[in-house]
Write an enzyme that holds these catalytic residues in place. Structure first.
Site, PDB file in Angstrom:
ATOM      1  N   ARG A 101      21.024  52.930  44.556  1.00 53.63           N
ATOM      2  CA  ARG A 101      21.087  51.479  44.345  1.00 53.63           C
ATOM      3  C   ARG A 101      20.067  50.724  45.213  1.00 53.63           C
ATOM      4  NH1 ARG A 101      26.695  48.666  44.066  1.00 53.63           N
ATOM      5  NH2 ARG A 101      27.093  49.441  46.167  1.00 53.63           N
TER       6      ARG A 101
ATOM      7  N   ARG B  83      34.935  51.612  51.867  1.00 53.27           N
ATOM      8  CA  ARG B  83      35.074  50.730  50.700  1.00 53.27           C
ATOM      9  C   ARG B  83      35.831  51.437  49.569  1.00 53.27           C
ATOM     10  NH1 ARG B  83      29.130  50.118  50.198  1.00 53.27           N
ATOM     11  NH2 ARG B  83      29.409  48.935  48.286  1.00 53.27           N
TER      12      ARG B  83
ATOM     13  N   LYS C 118      29.548  47.219  38.152  1.00 53.64           N
ATOM     14  CA  LYS C 118      30.072  45.856  37.994  1.00 53.64           C
ATOM     15  C   LYS C 118      28.972  44.801  37.997  1.00 53.64           C
ATOM     16  CE  LYS C 118      32.805  45.349  41.509  1.00 53.64           C
ATOM     17  NZ  LYS C 118      32.785  46.633  42.184  1.00 53.64           N
TER      18      LYS C 118
ATOM     19  N   ARG D  57      40.118  41.165  44.509  1.00 52.31           N
ATOM     20  CA  ARG D  57      40.056  42.494  45.124  1.00 52.31           C
ATOM     21  C   ARG D  57      41.436  42.975  45.552  1.00 52.31           C
ATOM     22  NH1 ARG D  57      34.343  43.036  45.608  1.00 52.31           N
ATOM     23  NH2 ARG D  57      33.770  44.633  47.053  1.00 52.31           N
TER      24      ARG D  57
ATOM     25  N   ARG E  41      21.334  48.232  50.299  1.00 52.45           N
ATOM     26  CA  ARG E  41      22.312  47.348  50.926  1.00 52.45           C
ATOM     27  C   ARG E  41      22.711  47.897  52.286  1.00 52.45           C
ATOM     28  NH1 ARG E  41      26.783  45.766  46.444  1.00 52.45           N
ATOM     29  NH2 ARG E  41      28.082  46.092  48.276  1.00 52.45           N
TER      30      ARG E  41
HETATM   31  P1  AMP Z   1      30.393  43.815  46.566  1.00 55.65           P
HETATM   32  O1  AMP Z   1      28.979  43.359  46.437  1.00 55.65           O
HETATM   33  O2  AMP Z   1      31.290  43.272  45.498  1.00 55.65           O
HETATM   34  O3  AMP Z   1      30.520  45.311  46.718  1.00 55.65           O
HETATM   35  O4  AMP Z   1      30.944  43.182  47.932  1.00 55.65           O
HETATM   36  C1  AMP Z   1      30.343  43.488  49.175  1.00 55.65           C
HETATM   37  C2  AMP Z   1      31.298  43.152  50.309  1.00 55.65           C
HETATM   38  O5  AMP Z   1      31.600  41.743  50.289  1.00 55.65           O
HETATM   39  C3  AMP Z   1      32.657  43.840  50.240  1.00 55.65           C
HETATM   40  O6  AMP Z   1      32.636  45.160  50.753  1.00 55.65           O
HETATM   41  C4  AMP Z   1      33.504  42.894  51.104  1.00 55.65           C
HETATM   42  O7  AMP Z   1      33.215  43.045  52.481  1.00 55.65           O
HETATM   43  C5  AMP Z   1      32.961  41.529  50.678  1.00 55.65           C
HETATM   44  N1  AMP Z   1      33.684  41.008  49.491  1.00 55.65           N
HETATM   45  C6  AMP Z   1      33.175  40.762  48.251  1.00 55.65           C
HETATM   46  N2  AMP Z   1      34.114  40.288  47.429  1.00 55.65           N
HETATM   47  C7  AMP Z   1      35.249  40.236  48.145  1.00 55.65           C
HETATM   48  C8  AMP Z   1      36.595  39.845  47.864  1.00 55.65           C
HETATM   49  N3  AMP Z   1      36.945  39.413  46.640  1.00 55.65           N
HETATM   50  N4  AMP Z   1      37.510  39.926  48.855  1.00 55.65           N
HETATM   51  C9  AMP Z   1      37.178  40.338  50.095  1.00 55.65           C
HETATM   52  N5  AMP Z   1      35.942  40.737  50.434  1.00 55.65           N
HETATM   53  C10 AMP Z   1      34.984  40.681  49.485  1.00 55.65           C
END
Ligand code: AMP
Length: 230
Positions: free
Chosen positions: A135, A179, A23, A98, A168
């Site tokens: 990653r 996740r 993504k 999400r 990360r």
């Molecule tokens: P990502 O980089 O998109 O994998 O997001 C990393 C973390 O940020 C996720 O595991 C959530 O803890 C938080 N997060 C990101 N986007 C959202 C969202 N739309 N709703 C809730 N938590 C989010």
């Protein structure tokens, strides 16, 4: 890739997909191609977490456990950045929505204009686990890399800003499991939700970065042409 499509700073694209489906990488490439803002809620929360503020510490505790940040916080960030007075005309949304509640909030904020297309990047479990293991993220600008599939020119150093790369904090075994679980129960239902609204384009995300970008661009261009003709 074939000829680049024309930039379109009004494009409104959402990128869905499991963790590790690409993504962030594809959203950044689409943003460069179309000339629109790349908005990643995960990047915004990681930046806030890095600031050490109280809000940042709270966000980090959710992220490190692999849990979702509460909807009111996330929707507030999107409302302010994408639908406030200085909002950009178009955007590539990565990591939002999400869940169905967030999708409903986005539909309300997007109003009559709505979205152009929701791209779902499809990759199998073995592939997403492989991608997450490799990653690396720039600790300065947030650019995404992969030590195997998408390496930097200089090892450990961001191509864009020369910042140092790191894994990360939520790419641990426990947080990855959590996740992926939340994705299946809470985020995957959005695929049908958007399909029912005629916005979904499923894209095969297996393959190298440029090949997947070409498939995504083909899907976006298909929708844009249909709109021009229709
Ligand atoms: P990502 O980089 O998109 O994998 O997001 C990393 C973390 O940020 C996720 O595991 C959530 O803890 C938080 N997060 C990101 N986007 C959202 C969202 N739309 N709703 C809730 N938590 C989010």
């Amino acid at each position: 890739m074939k000829a680049q499509p024309a930039p379109d700073e009004t494009a409104r694209i959402v990128v869905l997909g499991r963790q590790g489906s690409g993504k962030g990488t594809q959203a950044a490439r689409l943003a460069a191609i179309y000339g629109v803002a790349h908005v990643s809620t995960g990047d915004a929360f990681r930046a806030a977490a890095g600031s050490g503020s109280e809000l940042g510490r709270t966000l980090k505790s959710y992220m490190d456990r692999g849990e979702l940040v509460p909807d009111d916080v996330v929707v507030g960030v999107i409302r302010e950045h994408l639908f406030g007075p200085d909002a950009p005309a178009g955007f590539i949304l990565d990591g939002f929505p999400r869940n169905v509640g967030q999708a409903e909030a986005l539909a309300e904020m997007a109003g009559k204009r709505g979205l152009d297309i929701v791209v779902d990047l499809e990759a199998d479990t073995q592939e997403v686990l492989h991608r997450m293991a490799g990653r690396r993220v720039c600790t300065k600008c947030g650019a995404n890399y992969n030590v195997v599939d998408n390496p930097t020119k200089v090892s450990g150093q961001c191509d864009a800003c020369s910042g140092p790369l790191a894994q990360r904090d939520d790419d641990t075994e426990d947080a990855i499991r959590r996740r992926l679980e939340i994705y299946e129960t809470t985020t995957a239902p959005l695929i049908d939700w958007y399909r029912d609204r005629g916005l979904l384009a499923a894209v095969d995300a297996m393959g190298d970065v440029a090949t997947v970008t070409a498939r995504v661009v083909a899907a976006v261009e298909g929708v844009r042409q249909a709109k021009t003709i229709g």
